[in-house]
Design a protein around this motif. Structure first.
Motif, PDB file in Angstrom:
ATOM      1  N   ASN A   1       0.719  -1.372   0.067  1.00  0.00           N
ATOM      2  CA  ASN A   1       0.028  -0.102  -0.010  1.00  0.00           C
ATOM      3  C   ASN A   1       0.978   1.196   0.045  1.00  0.00           C
ATOM      4  O   ASN A   1       0.458   2.374  -0.424  1.00  0.00           O
ATOM      5  CB  ASN A   1      -0.704  -0.077   1.350  1.00  0.00           C
TER       6      ASN A   1
ATOM      7  N   ILE B   1       0.923 -12.233  -2.739  1.00  0.00           N
ATOM      8  CA  ILE B   1       1.890 -12.873  -1.773  1.00  0.00           C
ATOM      9  C   ILE B   1       1.319 -12.979  -0.409  1.00  0.00           C
ATOM     10  O   ILE B   1       0.489 -11.904  -0.042  1.00  0.00           O
ATOM     11  CB  ILE B   1       3.217 -12.294  -1.660  1.00  0.00           C
TER      12      ILE B   1
ATOM     13  N   THR C   1      -3.340 -15.808   1.882  1.00  0.00           N
ATOM     14  CA  THR C   1      -4.370 -16.280   0.754  1.00  0.00           C
ATOM     15  C   THR C   1      -4.048 -15.930  -0.668  1.00  0.00           C
ATOM     16  O   THR C   1      -4.574 -16.130  -1.310  1.00  0.00           O
ATOM     17  CB  THR C   1      -5.831 -15.562   1.010  1.00  0.00           C
TER      18      THR C   1
ATOM     19  N   SER D   1       0.965  -7.277  -2.098  1.00  0.00           N
ATOM     20  CA  SER D   1       0.237  -7.487  -0.756  1.00  0.00           C
ATOM     21  C   SER D   1      -1.272  -7.446  -1.374  1.00  0.00           C
ATOM     22  O   SER D   1      -1.426  -7.014  -2.428  1.00  0.00           O
ATOM     23  CB  SER D   1       0.586  -6.334   0.035  1.00  0.00           C
TER      24      SER D   1
ATOM     25  N   ASN E   1      10.515   1.118   4.126  1.00  0.00           N
ATOM     26  CA  ASN E   1       9.271   1.507   4.738  1.00  0.00           C
ATOM     27  C   ASN E   1       9.610   2.793   5.348  1.00  0.00           C
ATOM     28  O   ASN E   1      10.547   2.984   5.911  1.00  0.00           O
ATOM     29  CB  ASN E   1       8.720   0.612   5.617  1.00  0.00           C
TER      30      ASN E   1
ATOM     31  N   SER F   1       3.552  -3.355   5.513  1.00  0.00           N
ATOM     32  CA  SER F   1       3.479  -2.988   6.729  1.00  0.00           C
ATOM     33  C   SER F   1       4.095  -4.209   7.631  1.00  0.00           C
ATOM     34  O   SER F   1       4.628  -4.236   8.630  1.00  0.00           O
ATOM     35  CB  SER F   1       2.099  -2.855   7.305  1.00  0.00           C
TER      36      SER F   1
HETATM   37  C1  LIG Z   1      -8.333 -13.744   6.197  1.00  0.00           C
HETATM   38  C2  LIG Z   1      -7.318 -12.642   5.646  1.00  0.00           C
HETATM   39  C3  LIG Z   1      -6.369 -12.991   4.813  1.00  0.00           C
HETATM   40  C4  LIG Z   1      -5.516 -12.047   4.105  1.00  0.00           C
HETATM   41  N1  LIG Z   1      -4.487 -12.742   3.272  1.00  0.00           N
HETATM   42  C5  LIG Z   1      -3.684 -11.805   3.043  1.00  0.00           C
HETATM   43  C6  LIG Z   1      -2.767 -11.989   1.938  1.00  0.00           C
HETATM   44  O1  LIG Z   1      -2.366 -13.382   1.488  1.00  0.00           O
HETATM   45  N2  LIG Z   1      -1.682 -11.342   1.697  1.00  0.00           N
HETATM   46  C7  LIG Z   1      -1.744  -9.817   2.209  1.00  0.00           C
HETATM   47  O2  LIG Z   1      -0.728  -9.043   1.710  1.00  0.00           O
HETATM   48  N3  LIG Z   1      -2.517  -9.484   3.160  1.00  0.00           N
HETATM   49  C8  LIG Z   1      -3.810 -10.457   3.429  1.00  0.00           C
HETATM   50  N4  LIG Z   1      -4.661  -9.936   4.212  1.00  0.00           N
HETATM   51  C9  LIG Z   1      -4.462  -8.286   4.499  1.00  0.00           C
HETATM   52  C10 LIG Z   1      -3.452  -8.164   5.669  1.00  0.00           C
HETATM   53  O3  LIG Z   1      -4.123  -8.269   7.081  1.00  0.00           O
HETATM   54  C11 LIG Z   1      -2.880  -6.684   5.459  1.00  0.00           C
HETATM   55  O4  LIG Z   1      -4.360  -5.830   5.621  1.00  0.00           O
HETATM   56  C12 LIG Z   1      -2.169  -6.340   4.179  1.00  0.00           C
HETATM   57  O5  LIG Z   1      -1.045  -7.295   4.377  1.00  0.00           O
HETATM   58  C13 LIG Z   1      -1.704  -5.011   4.277  1.00  0.00           C
HETATM   59  O6  LIG Z   1      -0.832  -4.687   3.101  1.00  0.00           O
HETATM   60  P1  LIG Z   1       0.094  -3.702   3.029  1.00  0.00           P
HETATM   61  O7  LIG Z   1       1.484  -3.851   4.159  1.00  0.00           O
HETATM   62  O8  LIG Z   1       0.663  -3.420   1.676  1.00  0.00           O
HETATM   63  O9  LIG Z   1      -0.585  -2.370   3.526  1.00  0.00           O
HETATM   64  P2  LIG Z   1      -0.671  -1.441   4.689  1.00  0.00           P
HETATM   65  O10 LIG Z   1      -0.864  -2.341   5.809  1.00  0.00           O
HETATM   66  O11 LIG Z   1      -1.404  -0.370   4.425  1.00  0.00           O
HETATM   67  O12 LIG Z   1       0.948  -0.992   4.974  1.00  0.00           O
HETATM   68  C14 LIG Z   1       1.465  -0.012   4.067  1.00  0.00           C
HETATM   69  C15 LIG Z   1       2.986   0.241   4.658  1.00  0.00           C
HETATM   70  O13 LIG Z   1       3.423   1.108   3.799  1.00  0.00           O
HETATM   71  C16 LIG Z   1       4.236   2.232   4.372  1.00  0.00           C
HETATM   72  N5  LIG Z   1       4.377   3.365   3.684  1.00  0.00           N
HETATM   73  C17 LIG Z   1       3.551   4.359   3.350  1.00  0.00           C
HETATM   74  N6  LIG Z   1       3.891   5.187   2.732  1.00  0.00           N
HETATM   75  C18 LIG Z   1       5.135   4.941   2.285  1.00  0.00           C
HETATM   76  C19 LIG Z   1       6.279   5.428   1.713  1.00  0.00           C
HETATM   77  N7  LIG Z   1       5.981   6.543   0.741  1.00  0.00           N
HETATM   78  N8  LIG Z   1       7.392   4.927   1.497  1.00  0.00           N
HETATM   79  C20 LIG Z   1       7.807   3.886   2.325  1.00  0.00           C
HETATM   80  N9  LIG Z   1       6.780   3.032   3.128  1.00  0.00           N
HETATM   81  C21 LIG Z   1       5.447   3.642   3.053  1.00  0.00           C
HETATM   82  C22 LIG Z   1       3.345   2.473   5.812  1.00  0.00           C
HETATM   83  O14 LIG Z   1       4.231   2.734   6.947  1.00  0.00           O
HETATM   84  C23 LIG Z   1       2.806   1.028   5.966  1.00  0.00           C
HETATM   85  O15 LIG Z   1       3.848   0.413   6.913  1.00  0.00           O
HETATM   86  C24 LIG Z   1      -5.489 -10.639   4.709  1.00  0.00           C
HETATM   87  C25 LIG Z   1      -6.556 -10.341   5.748  1.00  0.00           C
HETATM   88  C26 LIG Z   1      -7.362 -11.483   6.138  1.00  0.00           C
HETATM   89  C27 LIG Z   1      -8.232 -10.856   6.955  1.00  0.00           C
END
Ligand SMILES: Cc1cc2nc3c(=O)[nH]c(=O)nc-3n(C[C@H](O)[C@H](O)[C@H](O)COP(=O)(O)OP(=O)(O)OC[C@H]3O[C@@H](n4cnc5c(N)ncnc54)[C@H](O)[C@@H]3O)c2cc1C
Length: 335
Positions: free
Chosen positions: A218, A258, A261, A243, A295, A276
């Motif tokens: 994200n 990745i 799920t 993600s 990050n 994250s």
């Molecule tokens: C049943 C279930 C199954 C799931 N299966 C999966 C799965 O298979 N895979 C998966 O990925 N998720 C899965 N999820 C979702 C998971 O819980 C997280 O919500 C998801 O992994 C978060 O993705 P993220 O880290 O990309 O986003 P976020 O949690 O939004 O994190 C974004 C990160 O980017 C950083 N950031 C923001 N801006 C910048 C920048 N400019 N430069 C550097 N860093 C920055 C932030 O500090 C933050 O740490 C599942 C959830 C459930 C409930």
């Protein structure tokens, strides 16, 4: 000593890491060995396999056969068939399994023919009843067929990776027996000569098999930013993954997700961009050899899973790296 109820697995390994889906195959092997009350044996061929023993133990393998010759790093059908055929005939395990991936699909029919053993390819499930039952999809998935092989001896099968268990609940154990295999490879007659090998295109390779992965989270931000990552990935020969939020946004297809799920990757290097570190995501990177996380939040959980952590704005850092790589390429080209 190997037993008649043992389950054997042929695992693919390269450059000190197991191939894609190895965890699922080992879990399935352990389940079947428990049902048969036998041991689980893994076979590894090629150099750089020392560091893998702990992983094998973690997934319930208790015996390991390995031969280290450098020449086994590259698959040669006749040499692999002769070597494995000799081992299987000598020890007669109940089941000999491999993945229905490139190695298993080419090797297992040759092995079955060489040792006169029954083989079922692309199984979606194997159950141990009075006899062992092998189930597979047929007619483009419209029907399911179940096979049994009577008469005892070793049954061969390849397992379709799509039906392997999820990457969780690893069983902690240790490899208790290690056997060095020392077949004199030069004495195996061969008629085939491998004249060239080409690496798969990172853009189309299955993410589970990619050597280098750039994983987008994200934090990468708007869809317009993705082109910069595509360019960076191309320069370093990486496949793009993401993600769940990135996949849900539609910039990459679901098969590039990745995590729990999504898919488990087993890359040599993964660069984790703006992720994250949710457990759902990190379940999919357990088997990556080297992880670099970028990050902007120094307390992000992803840093606990990384070998190298960089606190920075990921878009700026990747843009700078890309420019640097391009300049380097230009200078290199002009030299
Ligand atoms: C049943 C279930 C199954 C799931 N299966 C999966 C799965 O298979 N895979 C998966 O990925 N998720 C899965 N999820 C979702 C998971 O819980 C997280 O919500 C998801 O992994 C978060 O993705 P993220 O880290 O990309 O986003 P976020 O949690 O939004 O994190 C974004 C990160 O980017 C950083 N950031 C923001 N801006 C910048 C920048 N400019 N430069 C550097 N860093 C920055 C932030 O500090 C933050 O740490 C599942 C959830 C459930 C409930």
């Amino acid at each position: 000593m190997a037993g008649a109820n043992d389950v054997w697995l042929l695992l693919a390994a390269a450059e000190g890491r197991l191939g894609a889906y190895a965890d699922g195959l080992m879990r399935e092997g352990r389940r079947l060995a428990d049902a048969l009350e036998g041991d689980l044996t893994a076979i590894l061929l090629g150099p750089d396999i020392d560091r893998l023993e702990e992983t094998l133990g973690k997934f319930g393998v208790n015996r390991l056969y390995h031969q280290r010759d450098d020449s086994l790093a590259d698959y040669h059908p006749e040499i692999y068939t002769a070597l494995l055929g000799g081992l299987v005939q000598r020890h007669q395990p109940r089941l000999f399994l491999s993945l229905a991936a490139s190695l298993g699909s080419d090797l297992m029919p040759r092995l079955a023919a060489a040792i006169g053993a029954p083989l079922v390819m692309n199984c979606s499930n194997i159950e141990t009843a009075a006899e062992i039952e092998f189930t597979k999809r047929v007619q483009s998935g419209r029907l399911q067929a179940t096979f049994t092989a009577s008469g005892g001896g070793t049954n061969l099968a390849t397992l379709d990776p799509e039906y392997l268990p999820d990457p969780e609940d690893a069983k902690r154990d240790t490899v208790t027996q290690r056997h060095e295999v020392t077949v004199e490879l030069a004495t195996i007659p061969t008629r085939l000569e491998i004249t060239s090998r080409q690496k798969a295109d990172p853009k189309t390779v299955d993410i589970r098999e990619a050597e280098i992965v750039v994983a987008l989270g994200n934090g990468v931000g708007a869809k317009e930013n993705i082109a910069a990552y595509e360019q960076f990935a191309e320069l370093i020969g990486a496949a793009l993954g993401g993600s769940r939020p990135v996949i849900d946004s539609g910039v990459l297809p679901h098969k590039r997700q990745i995590g729990q799920t999504g898919r488990s990757i087993s890359a040599r290097l993964a660069i984790l961009c703006g992720i994250s570190g949710s457990e759902y995501f990190t379940k999919g990177i357990d088997q990556v050899a080297t992880k670099i996380a970028i990050n902007s939040d120094r307390d992000a959980a992803i840093f606990k899973h990384a070998d190298l952590g960089i606190v920075a704005d990921v878009n700026t850092l990747i843009a700078n790296l890309t420019a640097h790589l391009k300049n380097g390429a230009k200078r290199g080209g002009g030299a």
